[in-house]
Design a protein around this motif. Structure first.
Motif, PDB file in Angstrom:
ATOM      1  N   ALA A  77     -45.907 140.820  34.235  1.00  0.00           N
ATOM      2  CA  ALA A  77     -47.183 140.110  34.077  1.00  0.00           C
ATOM      3  C   ALA A  77     -48.055 140.258  35.316  1.00  0.00           C
ATOM      4  CB  ALA A  77     -46.918 138.639  33.774  1.00  0.00           C
ATOM      5  N   ILE A  92     -54.962 138.313  23.873  1.00  0.00           N
ATOM      6  CA  ILE A  92     -53.534 138.309  24.187  1.00  0.00           C
ATOM      7  C   ILE A  92     -52.765 137.808  22.975  1.00  0.00           C
ATOM      8  CG2 ILE A  92     -51.724 137.454  25.711  1.00  0.00           C
ATOM      9  CD1 ILE A  92     -53.741 137.077  27.877  1.00  0.00           C
ATOM     10  N   GLU A  93     -51.786 138.596  22.558  1.00  0.00           N
ATOM     11  CA  GLU A  93     -50.922 138.213  21.435  1.00  0.00           C
ATOM     12  C   GLU A  93     -49.743 137.411  21.960  1.00  0.00           C
ATOM     13  OE1 GLU A  93     -47.679 138.674  18.521  1.00  0.00           O
ATOM     14  OE2 GLU A  93     -47.738 139.831  20.378  1.00  0.00           O
ATOM     15  N   CYS A  97     -43.708 137.811  27.784  1.00  0.00           N
ATOM     16  CA  CYS A  97     -44.455 138.512  28.843  1.00  0.00           C
ATOM     17  C   CYS A  97     -45.937 138.176  28.765  1.00  0.00           C
ATOM     18  CB  CYS A  97     -44.259 140.027  28.723  1.00  0.00           C
ATOM     19  SG  CYS A  97     -42.667 140.641  29.294  1.00  0.00           S
ATOM     20  N   CYS A  98     -46.456 138.093  27.549  1.00  0.00           N
ATOM     21  CA  CYS A  98     -47.873 137.779  27.361  1.00  0.00           C
ATOM     22  C   CYS A  98     -48.192 136.358  27.816  1.00  0.00           C
ATOM     23  CB  CYS A  98     -48.254 137.968  25.897  1.00  0.00           C
ATOM     24  SG  CYS A  98     -48.265 139.693  25.363  1.00  0.00           S
ATOM     25  N   THR A 116     -56.644 134.336  21.691  1.00  0.00           N
ATOM     26  CA  THR A 116     -55.253 134.501  21.300  1.00  0.00           C
ATOM     27  C   THR A 116     -54.971 133.878  19.931  1.00  0.00           C
ATOM     28  OG1 THR A 116     -52.957 134.126  22.016  1.00  0.00           O
ATOM     29  CG2 THR A 116     -54.535 132.372  22.480  1.00  0.00           C
ATOM     30  N   PHE A 165     -53.678 142.643  25.019  1.00  0.00           N
ATOM     31  CA  PHE A 165     -52.296 142.686  25.503  1.00  0.00           C
ATOM     32  C   PHE A 165     -51.348 142.172  24.429  1.00  0.00           C
ATOM     33  CE2 PHE A 165     -54.926 142.436  29.301  1.00  0.00           C
ATOM     34  CZ  PHE A 165     -54.355 143.396  30.123  1.00  0.00           C
ATOM     35  N   MET A 166     -50.231 142.860  24.269  1.00  0.00           N
ATOM     36  CA  MET A 166     -49.292 142.526  23.202  1.00  0.00           C
ATOM     37  C   MET A 166     -47.870 142.824  23.646  1.00  0.00           C
ATOM     38  SD  MET A 166     -50.294 145.851  20.880  1.00  0.00           S
ATOM     39  CE  MET A 166     -48.810 145.955  19.921  1.00  0.00           C
TER      40      MET A 166
END
Length: 248
Positions: A77, A92-93, A97-98, A116, A165-166
């Motif tokens: 991250a 962001i999904e 980590c997301c 999100t 981001f996924m």
């Protein structure tokens, strides 16, 4: 999250169950301090306290998965954060980590907006002063704490961002994979509103797969992972024009 919390979670991810005395001895701090730390981590849903012990939670709930390999995920991250500027709007999904990336963003960047489908992420960063969250609507999937279904596509169509981001459950010959059909559909719908689809994942996922396609290789711009990624696998992805960034 302070460094000692990270060390405790890292110990637990390896040993699954450990006494307070063992943690105290390993970190060279008092048992009183460790008990306070464990209470804080338990309140975040990252571990379970028993009499004299700390235990790793084994549920598939995203809250609990966050604590597995926490230190590795945190480094991934932090590496991804390097390309994010003040004032950006990002998608962001859901995923551990997301979630940690979202925490890094609201803690270290100003005037950013996160779009999100993850109720978990919205809740996880809600007390941060810099948090500005737009939550996409849809059907609530309880275990993963995300919004799914056709409304996601309708909501996502109203936005255009540079970066999405996924996470992923693994890879096969055609692309990134998922273990959940409805979550995969939500990811593809969100990716349509972004110029770049960026994956955050531990290196162990490169030897795993899933049951449904998440996103094809030609739609992936970049992958952030840890430094345990094998060079042969890295070359395979780079041959597909996918940039690989490894966290040290």
């Amino acid at each position: 999250m302070n460094l000692r919390y990270t060390k405790i979670l890292n110990i637990l991810s390896q040993k699954k169950k450990i006494t307070i005395k063992e943690i105290s001895d390993e970190l060279k701090v008092s048992e009183v301090t460790i008990r306070k730390d464990l209470s804080q981590l338990e309140s975040k849903g990252l571990l379970k306290r028993e009499h004299g012990f700390a235990t790793m939670l084994d549920s598939d709930d995203v809250t609990n998965r966050l604590s597995f390999n926490y230190e590795i995920k945190k480094k991934i991250a932090q590496k991804a954060l390097e390309t994010i500027k003040d004032g950006e709007t990002l998608m962001i999904e859901s995923g551990s980590c997301c979630a940690l990336l979202a925490e890094e963003i609201v803690s270290n960047r100003r005037d950013t907006t996160i779009i999100t489908n993850s109720v978990f992420i919205a809740t996880y960063v809600r007390n941060k002063a810099g948090a500005r969250i737009i939550l996409l609507g849809g059907e609530f999937q309880n275990e993963s704490q995300v919004m799914i279904g056709p409304l996601i596509k309708i909501c996502a169509m109203n936005f255009h961002v540079e970066k999405f981001f996924m996470g992923t459950d693994g890879f096969n010959e055609i692309g990134a994979m998922s273990g959940d059909l409805m979550r995969a559909e939500a990811v593809r719908n969100m990716a349509e509103s972004a110029e770049q689809a960026i994956i955050l994942t531990e290196s162990k996922k490169f030897s795993q797969t899933g049951i449904v396609q998440l996103i094809p290789y030609e739609k992936i711009s970049k992958i952030y992972t840890d430094n345990e990624m094998k060079e042969t696998i890295k070359q395979k992805f780079e041959s597909r024009n996918i940039q690989i960034e490894t966290a040290i």
